[in-house]
Design a protein around this motif. Structure first.
Motif, PDB file in Angstrom:
ATOM      1  N   VAL A   1      59.854  20.857 -12.476  1.00  0.00           N
ATOM      2  CA  VAL A   1      60.631  19.977 -11.604  1.00  0.00           C
ATOM      3  C   VAL A   1      59.701  19.045 -10.835  1.00  0.00           C
ATOM      4  CG1 VAL A   1      62.130  19.914  -9.566  1.00  0.00           C
ATOM      5  CG2 VAL A   1      62.567  21.577 -11.384  1.00  0.00           C
ATOM      6  N   VAL A   2      58.624  19.577 -10.286  1.00  0.00           N
ATOM      7  CA  VAL A   2      57.660  18.748  -9.554  1.00  0.00           C
ATOM      8  C   VAL A   2      56.978  17.767 -10.505  1.00  0.00           C
ATOM      9  CG1 VAL A   2      55.548  18.790  -8.170  1.00  0.00           C
ATOM     10  CG2 VAL A   2      57.312  20.526  -7.805  1.00  0.00           C
ATOM     11  N   ALA A   3      56.685  18.225 -11.723  1.00  0.00           N
ATOM     12  CA  ALA A   3      56.036  17.356 -12.709  1.00  0.00           C
ATOM     13  C   ALA A   3      56.894  16.146 -13.044  1.00  0.00           C
ATOM     14  CB  ALA A   3      55.732  18.150 -13.982  1.00  0.00           C
ATOM     15  N   THR A   4      58.208  16.350 -13.167  1.00  0.00           N
ATOM     16  CA  THR A   4      59.079  15.214 -13.495  1.00  0.00           C
ATOM     17  C   THR A   4      59.104  14.180 -12.370  1.00  0.00           C
ATOM     18  OG1 THR A   4      61.089  16.254 -12.589  1.00  0.00           O
ATOM     19  CG2 THR A   4      60.554  16.693 -14.897  1.00  0.00           C
ATOM     20  N   LEU A   5      59.030  14.635 -11.133  1.00  0.00           N
ATOM     21  CA  LEU A   5      59.010  13.699 -10.004  1.00  0.00           C
ATOM     22  C   LEU A   5      57.742  12.855 -10.027  1.00  0.00           C
ATOM     23  CD1 LEU A   5      60.317  16.073  -7.186  1.00  0.00           C
ATOM     24  CD2 LEU A   5      61.568  14.184  -8.233  1.00  0.00           C
ATOM     25  N   PHE A   6      56.602  13.504 -10.241  1.00  0.00           N
ATOM     26  CA  PHE A   6      55.337  12.772 -10.294  1.00  0.00           C
ATOM     27  C   PHE A   6      55.313  11.806 -11.471  1.00  0.00           C
ATOM     28  CE2 PHE A   6      51.139  12.558 -12.341  1.00  0.00           C
ATOM     29  CZ  PHE A   6      50.479  11.788 -11.392  1.00  0.00           C
ATOM     30  N   GLU A   7      55.636  12.297 -12.657  1.00  0.00           N
ATOM     31  CA  GLU A   7      55.557  11.450 -13.852  1.00  0.00           C
ATOM     32  C   GLU A   7      56.535  10.286 -13.764  1.00  0.00           C
ATOM     33  OE1 GLU A   7      56.537   9.949 -17.808  1.00  0.00           O
ATOM     34  OE2 GLU A   7      57.865  10.994 -16.419  1.00  0.00           O
ATOM     35  N   SER A   8      57.723  10.498 -13.192  1.00  0.00           N
ATOM     36  CA  SER A   8      58.705   9.416 -13.075  1.00  0.00           C
ATOM     37  C   SER A   8      58.247   8.367 -12.067  1.00  0.00           C
ATOM     38  CB  SER A   8      60.070   9.979 -12.681  1.00  0.00           C
ATOM     39  OG  SER A   8      60.625  10.724 -13.749  1.00  0.00           O
ATOM     40  N   ALA A   9      57.535   8.790 -11.021  1.00  0.00           N
ATOM     41  CA  ALA A   9      56.984   7.825 -10.064  1.00  0.00           C
ATOM     42  C   ALA A   9      55.919   6.957 -10.732  1.00  0.00           C
ATOM     43  CB  ALA A   9      56.403   8.555  -8.860  1.00  0.00           C
ATOM     44  N   VAL A  10      55.053   7.586 -11.537  1.00  0.00           N
ATOM     45  CA  VAL A  10      54.045   6.819 -12.271  1.00  0.00           C
ATOM     46  C   VAL A  10      54.706   5.863 -13.260  1.00  0.00           C
ATOM     47  CG1 VAL A  10      52.129   7.005 -13.922  1.00  0.00           C
ATOM     48  CG2 VAL A  10      52.301   8.626 -12.016  1.00  0.00           C
ATOM     49  N   THR A  11      55.723   6.348 -13.961  1.00  0.00           N
ATOM     50  CA  THR A  11      56.421   5.535 -14.954  1.00  0.00           C
ATOM     51  C   THR A  11      57.133   4.356 -14.319  1.00  0.00           C
ATOM     52  OG1 THR A  11      56.723   7.444 -16.406  1.00  0.00           O
ATOM     53  CG2 THR A  11      58.183   5.566 -16.757  1.00  0.00           C
ATOM     54  N   MET A  12      57.749   4.576 -13.151  1.00  0.00           N
ATOM     55  CA  MET A  12      58.478   3.480 -12.502  1.00  0.00           C
ATOM     56  C   MET A  12      57.519   2.359 -12.108  1.00  0.00           C
ATOM     57  SD  MET A  12      59.530   4.447  -8.577  1.00  0.00           S
ATOM     58  CE  MET A  12      58.280   4.287  -7.278  1.00  0.00           C
ATOM     59  N   CYS A  13      56.308   2.712 -11.693  1.00  0.00           N
ATOM     60  CA  CYS A  13      55.341   1.675 -11.330  1.00  0.00           C
ATOM     61  C   CYS A  13      54.901   0.897 -12.570  1.00  0.00           C
ATOM     62  CB  CYS A  13      54.133   2.307 -10.640  1.00  0.00           C
ATOM     63  SG  CYS A  13      54.495   3.013  -9.022  1.00  0.00           S
ATOM     64  N   ARG A  14      54.686   1.607 -13.664  1.00  0.00           N
ATOM     65  CA  ARG A  14      54.274   0.941 -14.897  1.00  0.00           C
ATOM     66  C   ARG A  14      55.367   0.024 -15.420  1.00  0.00           C
ATOM     67  NH1 ARG A  14      54.148   4.986 -17.970  1.00  0.00           N
ATOM     68  NH2 ARG A  14      55.886   4.470 -19.349  1.00  0.00           N
ATOM     69  N   MET A  15      56.632   0.489 -15.401  1.00  0.00           N
ATOM     70  CA  MET A  15      57.727  -0.312 -15.935  1.00  0.00           C
ATOM     71  C   MET A  15      58.023  -1.541 -15.091  1.00  0.00           C
ATOM     72  SD  MET A  15      60.436   2.597 -17.189  1.00  0.00           S
ATOM     73  CE  MET A  15      60.111   3.623 -18.611  1.00  0.00           C
ATOM     74  N   SER A  16      57.676  -1.485 -13.808  1.00  0.00           N
ATOM     75  CA  SER A  16      57.951  -2.622 -12.936  1.00  0.00           C
ATOM     76  C   SER A  16      56.762  -3.569 -12.830  1.00  0.00           C
ATOM     77  CB  SER A  16      58.341  -2.134 -11.543  1.00  0.00           C
ATOM     78  OG  SER A  16      57.326  -1.313 -10.992  1.00  0.00           O
ATOM     79  N   GLY A  17      55.755  -3.382 -13.719  1.00  0.00           N
ATOM     80  CA  GLY A  17      54.625  -4.296 -13.746  1.00  0.00           C
ATOM     81  C   GLY A  17      53.612  -4.062 -12.649  1.00  0.00           C
ATOM     82  N   GLN A  18      53.644  -2.874 -12.014  1.00  0.00           N
ATOM     83  CA  GLN A  18      52.694  -2.558 -10.955  1.00  0.00           C
ATOM     84  C   GLN A  18      52.060  -1.188 -11.219  1.00  0.00           C
ATOM     85  OE1 GLN A  18      54.556  -3.265  -6.977  1.00  0.00           O
ATOM     86  NE2 GLN A  18      56.304  -3.924  -8.201  1.00  0.00           N
ATOM     87  N   PRO A  19      51.343  -1.034 -12.327  1.00  0.00           N
ATOM     88  CA  PRO A  19      50.789   0.279 -12.652  1.00  0.00           C
ATOM     89  C   PRO A  19      49.813   0.753 -11.573  1.00  0.00           C
ATOM     90  CG  PRO A  19      49.811  -1.426 -14.024  1.00  0.00           C
ATOM     91  CD  PRO A  19      50.946  -2.063 -13.308  1.00  0.00           C
ATOM     92  N   LEU A  20      49.808   2.060 -11.356  1.00  0.00           N
ATOM     93  CA  LEU A  20      48.933   2.645 -10.348  1.00  0.00           C
ATOM     94  C   LEU A  20      47.498   2.690 -10.856  1.00  0.00           C
ATOM     95  CD1 LEU A  20      51.139   5.688  -9.238  1.00  0.00           C
ATOM     96  CD2 LEU A  20      50.921   3.476  -8.088  1.00  0.00           C
TER      97      LEU A  20
END
Length: 489
Positions: free
Chosen positions: A118-137
Motif C-alpha cells: 500500500v505504501v509502495a503504491t503511494l510512492f510510485e504513483s507520486a513519482v509517476t504523476m510527476c513524470r506524466m505531467s512533464g516534471q520528473p523528480l
C-alpha cells in the motif's frame, strides 16, 4: 529488525511542513495519482478482499476520502506524538479486519507485506504523476521522498523492512509485485467502472441530482479511462483492461493541465479547505457555511433548468441524494432507503457485522477516541449486531438482506441499541460532565448545536441524546443531526 529511517541534523525533515509529501499535499495532480494508487492497492488480493468485505468506499466515498486525508495529514505531522497516536489508531482499525476472499484465501489487514505494498503504491504513483505531467523528480528528491514513505511504514509496523532499503532496489520489487501478484479483483473493477458511474453527490451538491448526474456522466468515464491508461502495462494485460483509443493522450493532457496549477499564487489551492467546503453542511456554524448555502442555491436553480431541458430523464438515480420535501424539515425514509443509506454501510446489499463495524469506526474517527473508549463502542455495536441477527436473519445465512429487513419492519430500539446510544454519549462527553456542550456536539456532528439554547443552556443531556439517537435509528427520520453522521456519502 530493520531500523527506522533516520536523517542527520540539518537535513530536510522527513515529516512536517518541510517534507516532500507536504509539497504534494495541495497539488491537484495528487487527485489523479491517488485514484491510480488506490486501484493498484485494490488489485492486490489481500487488499481487494479487505476492501470488498469491510470498506465503505462504495457507499460513502466522500466520507472515506475525508477520513483518509485526515489520517495522512496526521501521519506526516511534525509532532511525533500525533503520528504515534494515529499509527496506533490505524493498527487497531486494521487488526479488526481479517477473513477469507471469494476463493477461500485468507486475508489479514495487518499483514506486513501487504501494508508495505500500500505504501509502495503511494510512492510510485507520486513519482509517476510527476513524470506524466512533464516534471520528473530528480534523483535526490526521489530518494528523500522514498525515505519519507519508508518512515511512514516504519511508524505503522515498527520498521520498514518489508520495503527495500535502497531506492535502486525498489523498482524491481515493484515490478515483481505488479507482474506476479496483482489480479483483476472485484475491488479494482468497482473502483474503475462502478464507483465513478454511481458516485453519490457530496453534501455541497445535495438537492441537485440532475446537475450532479449530468456532470458525473461526463467526468466519470473520463476519470476511468485516464486511470486505466496510467496503470502499468503488465497489470493492464493480466487484468484484461482495454485501453480506449486516445486515452493515453487524454491522460497526458490531464496530468499536464493539473501540473499547470503550479503557476498559481501559493495558497490558492488548499486541499483541506476544498474537502471541508465540499462536505460542509449549510446549517453548520462554520463561517464558510453561508457561502456554501449560496452556492447550493445557485446549483439548485441550475439543476432545475437542466431538468426542464432534459424532460426525458425519467429514471431515478438510486445513488443521487433525494430532493428535500416541502414543508417541515423532517420526514421519514422508506424501509428500503433506511437500509441502503444507513444500515448497509459497505454497499453490498446486506446488513452484517462489517456494516456496524463501519459505523463504530466512523464514530471513533470523528471523536478521535483512545483505545478503551473505542473498544467499548465496538463492543456495544457487536452486541447490537447479535441482537439484530437473532431477530432478522430468518434464513440463517449470517447476514440480513434488504428483503428480510423490510419484511420484518422492526423497531430497532432494543436493549443493545440503547446501550450503543449510552456508550456513544459517554464517548462524546469528553469532560465527563454528564452533558454534551456545544464543542463536544460539534466534534461528533461537525455542525452547529441546534437545540434551543435558552432551554438547555447550550448542553444536551443523556436522556435527550439517547432519545434522539433511538428516534433516528428506529423511526427512520431524516434531516436530523444523525443523518449526516451515518448516511452522508
Amino acid at each position: 529488525m530493520t531500523a527506522l529511517p533516520t536523517q542527520s541534523t540539518g537535513e530536510t525533515p522527513l515529516f512536517g511542513p518541510e517534507s516532500q509529501f507536504r509539497d504534494f499535499f495541495d497539488d491537484p495532480r495528487w487527485a489523479l495519482a491517488i485514484i491510480r494508487a488506490t486501484v493498484l492497492e485494490a488489485a492486490h488480493p489481500q487488499v481487494g478482499a479487505a476492501l470488498v468485505d469491510n470498506s465503505t468506499f462504495l457507499a460513502h466515498p466522500w466520507r472515506r476520502l475525508r477520513n483518509t486525508f485526515l489520517s495522512m495529514r496526521r501521519m506526516f505531522d511534525a509532532d511525533p506524538v500525533v503520528r504515534e497516536r494515529e499509527a496506533a489508531r490505524l493498527n487497531r482499525l486494521h487488526a479488526r479486519m481479517s477473513g477469507s476472499d471469494a476463493r477461500g484465501r485468507p486475508y489479514d489487514a495487518m499483514d506486513r507485506a501487504t501494508r508495505a505494498w500500500v505504501v509502495a503504491t503511494l510512492f510510485e504513483s507520486a513519482v509517476t504523476m510527476c513524470r506524466m505531467s512533464g516534471q520528473p523528480l530528480d534523483q535526490d528528491t526521489m530518494e528523500r521522498m522514498y525515505a519519507e514513505y519508508r518512515s511512514y511504514l516504519a511508524a505503522l509496523d515498527g520498521d520498514a523492512g518489508e520495503l527495500p532499503e535502497d531506492l535502486h532496489d525498489f523498482w524491481p520489487y515493484f515490478d515483481r509485485v505488479v507482474e506476479n501478484e496483482l489480479e483483476n479483483t472485484e475491488a479494482a473493477r468497482v473502483i474503475l467502472y462502478r464507483l465513478f458511474d454511481h458516485l453519490p453527490a457530496p453534501v455541497l451538491f445535495e438537492g441537485t441530482p440532475t446537475l450532479w448526474a449530468a456532470g458525473r456522466a461526463v467526468v466519470g468515464p473520463l476519470l476511468g479511462a485516464i486511470t486505466v491508461a496510467s496503470l502499468p502495462e503488465p497489470y493492464r494485460r493480466r487484468a484484461g483492461l482495454t485501453e480506449i483509443p486516445g486515452a493515453a493522450t487524454l491522460m497526458q493532457g490531464a496530468y499536464l493541465a493539473a501540473g499547470l496549477t503550479r503557476f498559481l499564487p501559493q495558497g490558492w489551492i488548499d486541499a483541506e479547505s476544498i474537502i471541508e467546503v465540499v462536505s460542509l453542511r449549510p446549517d453548520s456554524d462554520d463561517p464558510r457555511a453561508r457561502t456554501v448555502a449560496a452556492l447550493r442555491s445557485r446549483m439548485k436553480r441550475a439543476s432545475a433548468l437542466l431538468r426542464l431541458l432534459t424532460p426525458l430523464s425519467g429514471a431515478t438515480d438510486p445513488w443521487a441524494a433525494p430532493e428535500p420535501s416541502a414543508g417541515s424539515g423532517e420526514s421519514r425514509r422508506s424501509a428500503e432507503e433506511f437500509f441502503r443509506q444507513v444500515l448497509d454501510q459497505t454497499g453490498d446489499g446486506y446488513l452484517d457485522w462489517p456494516d456496524l463495524a463501519a459505523m463504530a469506526r466512523e464514530l471513533s474517527t470523528r471523536l478521535d477516541l483512545d483505545e478503551p473508549a473505542e473498544t467499548r463502542l465496538y463492543d456495544a455495536f457487536a452486541a447490537w449486531w447479535r441482537e439484530l441477527q437473532a431477530a432478522l436473519d430468518t434464513d440463517g445465512d449470517g447476514r440480513v438482506s434488504a428483503e428480510e429487513y423490510a419484511a420484518a419492519v422492526p423497531s430497532l430500539a432494543g436493549p443493545a441499541l440503547i446501550r450503543v446510544a449510552e456508550v456513544l454519549f459517554d464517548a462524546t462527553d469528553k469532560d465527563g460532565s454528564g452533558t454534551i456542550d456545544a464543542d463536544e456536539y460539534r466534534s461528533l456532528f461537525r455542525t452547529a448545536f441546534h437545540r434551543d439554547l435558552t432551554v438547555t443552556d447550550g448542553t444536551c443531556g443523556r436522556s435527550a441524546f439517547v432519545s434522539d439517537f433511538l428516534s433516528f435509528m428506529s423511526g427512520r427520520r431524516t434531516n436530523t443531526p444523525y443523518d449526516p453522521l451515518l448516511a452522508d456519502a
